[in-house]
Design a protein around this motif. Structure first.
Motif, PDB file in Angstrom:
ATOM      1  N   LEU A   1       9.631  -3.103   3.912  1.00 24.17           N
ATOM      2  CA  LEU A   1       8.997  -1.821   4.199  1.00 24.17           C
ATOM      3  C   LEU A   1       9.309  -1.459   5.633  1.00 24.17           C
ATOM      4  O   LEU A   1       8.913  -2.147   6.560  1.00 24.17           O
TER       5      LEU A   1
ATOM      6  N   LEU B   1       9.764   6.170   3.525  1.00 24.76           N
ATOM      7  CA  LEU B   1       9.503   4.955   4.290  1.00 24.76           C
ATOM      8  C   LEU B   1      10.652   3.965   4.301  1.00 24.76           C
ATOM      9  O   LEU B   1      10.536   2.883   4.852  1.00 24.76           O
TER      10      LEU B   1
ATOM     11  N   LEU C   1       9.632   3.695  -2.272  1.00 30.04           N
ATOM     12  CA  LEU C   1       9.314   3.843  -0.846  1.00 30.04           C
ATOM     13  C   LEU C   1      10.277   4.808  -0.187  1.00 30.04           C
ATOM     14  O   LEU C   1       9.912   5.604   0.672  1.00 30.04           O
TER      15      LEU C   1
ATOM     16  N   THR D   1      -3.348  -3.856   0.818  1.00 33.57           N
ATOM     17  CA  THR D   1      -2.725  -3.606   2.115  1.00 33.57           C
ATOM     18  C   THR D   1      -2.332  -2.156   2.294  1.00 33.57           C
ATOM     19  O   THR D   1      -2.366  -1.649   3.401  1.00 33.57           O
ATOM     20  N   GLN D   2      -1.943  -1.486   1.209  1.00 33.08           N
ATOM     21  CA  GLN D   2      -1.336  -0.176   1.399  1.00 33.08           C
ATOM     22  C   GLN D   2      -2.253   0.996   1.078  1.00 33.08           C
ATOM     23  O   GLN D   2      -1.919   2.131   1.348  1.00 33.08           O
TER      24      GLN D   2
ATOM     25  N   PHE E   1       9.480   8.280  -0.734  1.00 33.38           N
ATOM     26  CA  PHE E   1       8.259   8.631  -0.012  1.00 33.38           C
ATOM     27  C   PHE E   1       8.481   8.623   1.502  1.00 33.38           C
ATOM     28  O   PHE E   1       7.543   8.734   2.284  1.00 33.38           O
TER      29      PHE E   1
ATOM     30  N   ALA F   1       8.167   0.562   7.962  1.00 34.63           N
ATOM     31  CA  ALA F   1       7.100   1.472   8.338  1.00 34.63           C
ATOM     32  C   ALA F   1       7.056   1.606   9.846  1.00 34.63           C
ATOM     33  O   ALA F   1       7.400   0.690  10.565  1.00 34.63           O
ATOM     34  N   GLN F   2       6.614   2.758  10.308  1.00 32.11           N
ATOM     35  CA  GLN F   2       6.346   2.882  11.734  1.00 32.11           C
ATOM     36  C   GLN F   2       4.960   2.336  12.000  1.00 32.11           C
ATOM     37  O   GLN F   2       4.177   2.163  11.091  1.00 32.11           O
ATOM     38  N   ALA F   3       4.665   2.188  13.244  1.00 31.20           N
ATOM     39  CA  ALA F   3       3.325   1.818  13.736  1.00 31.20           C
ATOM     40  C   ALA F   3       2.662   0.714  12.927  1.00 31.20           C
ATOM     41  O   ALA F   3       2.350   0.858  11.797  1.00 31.20           O
TER      42      ALA F   3
ATOM     43  N   ASP G   1       0.531  -2.074  -3.687  1.00 28.98           N
ATOM     44  CA  ASP G   1      -0.466  -3.068  -3.327  1.00 28.98           C
ATOM     45  C   ASP G   1      -1.711  -2.382  -2.771  1.00 28.98           C
ATOM     46  O   ASP G   1      -1.703  -1.887  -1.651  1.00 28.98           O
TER      47      ASP G   1
ATOM     48  N   PRO H   1       0.966   3.572  -3.954  1.00 30.49           N
ATOM     49  CA  PRO H   1       1.721   2.367  -3.620  1.00 30.49           C
ATOM     50  C   PRO H   1       1.283   1.171  -4.453  1.00 30.49           C
ATOM     51  O   PRO H   1       0.243   1.188  -5.110  1.00 30.49           O
TER      52      PRO H   1
END
Ligand SMILES: Nc1ncnc2c1ncn2[C@@H]1O[C@H](COP(=O)(O)OP(=O)(O)OP(=O)(O)O)[C@@H](O)[C@H]1O
Ligand SMILES: [Mg+2]
Lengths: 515, 346
Positions: free
Chosen positions: A511, A303, A298, A340-341, A301, A513-515, A337, A335
């Motif tokens: 994770l 994140l 991650l 979800t991802q 990438f 992550a934004q938003a 999963d 990714p």
């Protein structure tokens, strides 16, 4: 016939011309472990859904405990003691372990008031039945995947399950966790429960199965006593051919370093990671879940920001703060999963495949090239043998393994310099694995540098020309191509992963992550 | 012919149902009200009324496709309309600034569009950068924008605009209202953007699974800000149409449009959970609502009765959609499919 908990007769189900199930009949005996195997899209999950009453078959009847149903609904199915553990487990993430185990029972009993003491008591009883203990007050989203699985099993047991369906329960577990789960399944059988177990990992199947039913193209090939079958005959019945993993040999001659990770650290996630890769290298990264491998992926990438260290592509230090930056710099990540991802369930296969390549299928005028998008999808469907009537089908209508192939197609289409694959063949059948390995290897041969994160040792041994092992957030070992070809390679990897002891507690990956 | 029709029906059930409903309503009211309903006046007045809330419905629809909502559309339009009104009445530049009416009108239009777009950008920033849920963010800005309007006008209307401004709302080249042309073009452009551009595609993907869109390298934050900015811009167009039609701007104008905009979007098949729905189907939703409106007016229903009926309709449609979804899911096995239902996004 007495002794059969379930008899299914002539079950058929079609989806717009596709025979998901074609005249399938099967018996499940009381107290047996019955495994279903077959290629992706052969109808295993559909069979489970029919038996749980979630979908109504076009034809056929189902007899549970001697009661015959033409159209079985979920409530009857539960009343007859059928419980299904789906892959997403359907737990309530913010509720505690105790609540998740007991809530359905309380509802089933028609309890109007929740008595916490009773909830805890039920939870403890069920955990005791499988010989486990757990912090009852811990919310589900803070415990490991393996423990969530056990919670789901306990919940099923609390509802007086007589027949437990488990559809690919081991995909998200590490090897040690799988062993623990299989042991529990065997113990439940000793106590008289029937279990229907679906897995693409044949070693698991042989470990637990009394009976093995093989599916192919929606039809039943046959029921076999597991002792009658060998690894090879099982694969042959499943696929109609002999399957062997191709071993990757790097042929590239350009030995310049094209991708380098220098001293990358994020305390608590991974520390001081150093990697050098050339064109055509396939580097395996393995380790238990929570060893830091996923966090590292991650981070590369964009994140999960690292605190120190550098990432260098083609001699240039890149600063990657988002997946967009990563893709632009030539680095893509499949990714871990897919639900979800990765998946856009109601969107078509072609839109799912194009989603990471929108800029490259945009014309100069700023419009999406829908024809090109479609053509790319058609090519990928053919290359990866995705089983679908056409590329307009929504991905939610594909079988699990075919969804996974669709996601692989998405990342390959970005044509990256460095492709990170985190568990690329989760839920993929053995013949399709070969297809995917052939593709991975051919991309590497064309110059892509590939990082393959996996805990399937045969997968690593077939594809990688070096493997890095992580444990407790640190790199603890490294096997070169020569070492991987020695017969003790698998054992060495295994022992490096577990570090000999079992005191290591995996952490839950974060994770950012934004938003 | 029949097989073609069957294929069409299967391809887009929403559209088929909507068209069926539209034809049914036209025939129903046509037969009850007869000439009154089909009169040139009635049809032309529909042509004037449709664009007014159509833009608000369009703004609402694109926000809903992201899985969000924009409750501030009407408040934002009123705020923009009032700002434009101050330009038009000379409160900004003074009566003797020597500017021609036409210049004033152009400035006023720009002011309305800019103010409304900024209002949208502000929504977008709250939602994307500060992770405020869209429903709360826009509820907040709705109150806030409304507050601004009330405060600066002290609750009074801004009235008296130049004639060339009023002609936006009143002129009708070839017998068709000018605002209807604007409506038509704007819808075509937005529909095109939604299906043919990477921006539109990103909106749908984000609406369906925002984590997957993040992993796909889509710039979620930027895209959300742009989407709400577009919703704001469309509210700005609504502001111009509304103010030019009534020759005034006021803080509480078009209150009932908020409900109607949501109603039309949902009726048009926009899924409030995001990711699904076609802008073109929303047009038919708008036509249906307008026909009901006109019929109710001809029946002389009170505004309160109308509001009640529309509120009830909204609930009814949601329930029907739920039932259709569930029924569809049972036959298509989507509901319980582990391989389909994404885990709850964290
Ligand atoms: N809702 C649906 N709509 C259309 N086709 C479907 C639907 N559900 C399943 N199918 C099709 O039915 C077939 C059987 O699917 P199923 O999910 O049972 O396969 P599976 O054996 O579980 O495969 P996997 O190992 O990949 O999970 C597939 O070809 C799939 O595309
Ligand atoms: Mg399956």
């Amino acid at each position: 016939m007495p002794g059969n908990i379930l008899e299914a007769n002539n079950i058929s189900k079609t989806y717009g011309g596709v025979h998901a199930l074609d005249n399938v009949s099967m018996c499940i005996k009381a107290g047996e472990i019955h495994c279903l195997v077959g290629e992706n899209g052969s109808g295993k999950s559909t069979f489970v859904k029919v038996m749980s009453g979630a979908i109504t078959p076009d034809n056929g009847e189902i007899t549970l405990n001697g009661h015959t149903y033409r159209s079985l609904n979920p409530i009857d199915s539960i009343r007859e003691g059928v419980q299904v553990i789906y892959q997403d487990l359907s737990l309530f993430p913010h509720m505690t372990v105790a609540e998740n185990i007991s809530m359905n029972k309380m509802v089933a009993l028609g309890k109007k008031l929740v008595n916490m003491a009773e909830v805890r008591k039920t939870a403890e009883e069920q955990l005791a039945r499988i010989g486990e203990t757990m912090d009852l007050d811990c919310p589900i989203d803070e415990i490991s995947m393996a423990n969530r699985q056990l919670v789901a099993i306990c919940r099923a047991l609390s509802l007086d399950a007589k027949l437990l369906f488990m559809d690919e329960p081991t995909t998200a577990l590490t090897n040690i966790e799988v062993d623990r789960l299989l042991k529990i399944v065997l113990e439940l059988k000793e106590k008289g429960l029937s279990v229907v177990f679906i897995s693409h990992k044949l070693n698991e199947v042989f470990e637990v199965a009394d009976t093995i039913t093989i599916f192919r193209d929606g039809r039943k090939v046959g029921d076999f006593n597991s002792k009658e079958l060998s690894y090879h005959s099982l694969i042959y019945h499943m696929t109609g051919r002999n399957v062997e993993y191709p071993r990757y040999v790097r042929k590239a001659t350009d030995d310049n370093i094209r991708f380098e990770i220098r001293g990358l650290s994020r305390p608590g996630h991974f520390e001081d990671v150093n990697v050098k890769m050339r064109r055509g290298d396939i580097l395996g990264i393995t380790g238990l879940k929570g060893s830091g491998r996923e966090e590292l992926a991650l981070s590369l990438f964009g994140l999960n920001p690292s605190k120190s260290g550098q990432v260098i592509i083609n001699g240039k230090t890149v600063s990657i703060h988002s997946p967009t930056d990563a893709i632009v710099s030539g680095l893509s990540l499949l990714p871990e999963d897919r639900y979800t991802q990765a998946l856009f369930p109601t969107h078509s296969i072609s839109e799912n495949i194009s989603s990471a390549s929108l800029p490259s299928i945009t014309t100069k005028a700023g419009l999406l090239d829908r024809k090109g998008e479609r053509q790319n999808a058609i090519n990928m469907v053919a290359k990866l043998h995705i089983r679908t009537p056409n590329v307009e089908t929504s991905v939610q209508n594909l079988s699990g393994g075919n969804q996974q192939k669709t996601v692989i197609a998405r990342w390959v289409l970005t044509d990256p310099e460095v492709l990170i694959l985190d568990g690329p063949t989760v839920g993929v059948d053995i013949a399709s694995k070969v297809d995917i390995y052939e593709q991975i290897q051919s991309f590497a041969s064309q110059g892509m540098s590939i990082i393959l994160i996996s805990d399937e040792l045969p997968e690593l041994l077939a594809n990688c020309n070096s493997v890095m092992v992580m444990r407790a957030n640190k790199v603890v070992g490294f096997l070169s191509n020569e070492e991987l070809e020695k017969p003790d390679a698998a054992d060495r990897l295994q022992s490096m992963m577990s570090g000999g002891g079992d005191d290591f507690q995996p952490s839950i990956p974060v994770l950012e992550a934004q938003a | 012919m029949i097989t073609q029709m069957k294929k069409f029906i299967r391809q887009d059930t929403t559209l088929t149902v909507l068209l069926g409903l539209l034809i049914f309503l036209i025939l129903l009211f046509g037969s009850i009200l007869q000439d009154k309903f089909f009169s040139f006046d009635n049809i032309q007045s529909m042509g004037y009324q449709i664009p007014e809330f159509a833009f608000l419905a369009l703004a609402m629809s694109i926000a809903m496709i992201t899985g969000g909502i924009d409750l501030s559309v009407v408040a934002n339009a009123n705020m923009a309309g009032i700002m434009a009104g101050y330009v038009l009445t000379g409160a900004v530049f003074g009566l003797n600034s020597g500017m021609s009416d036409l210049t004033l009108v152009i400035i006023a239009i720009l002011v309305a569009l800019i103010v409304a777009t900024l209002g949208g950008v502000f929504n977008g920033i709250l939602i994307a950068k500060f992770s405020v849920p869209a429903i709360l963010a826009t509820l907040g800005t709705m109150t806030f924008y409304n507050g601004i309007s009330t405060a600066i006008t002290e609750g009074k209307g801004v009235v008296g605009f130049p004639d060339n401004y009023l002609s936006i709302g009143t002129s009708a080249p070839l017998g068709i209202p000018l605002v209807f042309y604007i409506f038509f073009i704007a819808f075509a452009v937005v529909a095109f953007v939604m299906v043919r551009t990477p921006f539109g595609q990103s909106i749908y993907l984000y609406g369906e699974n925002r984590i997957a869109s993040l992993f796909s390298g889509i710039k979620n934050e930027k895209m959300i800000i742009k989407t709400y900015a577009l919703a704001g811009f469309l509210s700005g167009i609504a502001a111009i149409i509304m103010t030019s039609r009534v020759n005034s701007a006021k803080y509480n104008y078009g209150d009932s449009y908020l409900l109607q905009a949501i109603l039309v979007a949902v009726l048009g098949g926009i899924n409030p959970n995001g990711g699904r729905g076609k802008v073109t189907n929303v047009i038919i939703g708008i036509l249906i609502l307008q026909i009901l409106q006109s019929a109710f007016t001809l029946f002389a229903f009170s505004p309160y009765a109308k509001r009640m009926i529309f509120g009830f309709m909204l609930l009814l449609i949601m329930v029907i959609n739920f039932i259709i979804d569930k029924w569809g899911a049972r036959s298509k096995s989507i509901a319980k499919d582990s391989e389909v239902v994404p885990q709850e996004a964290k």
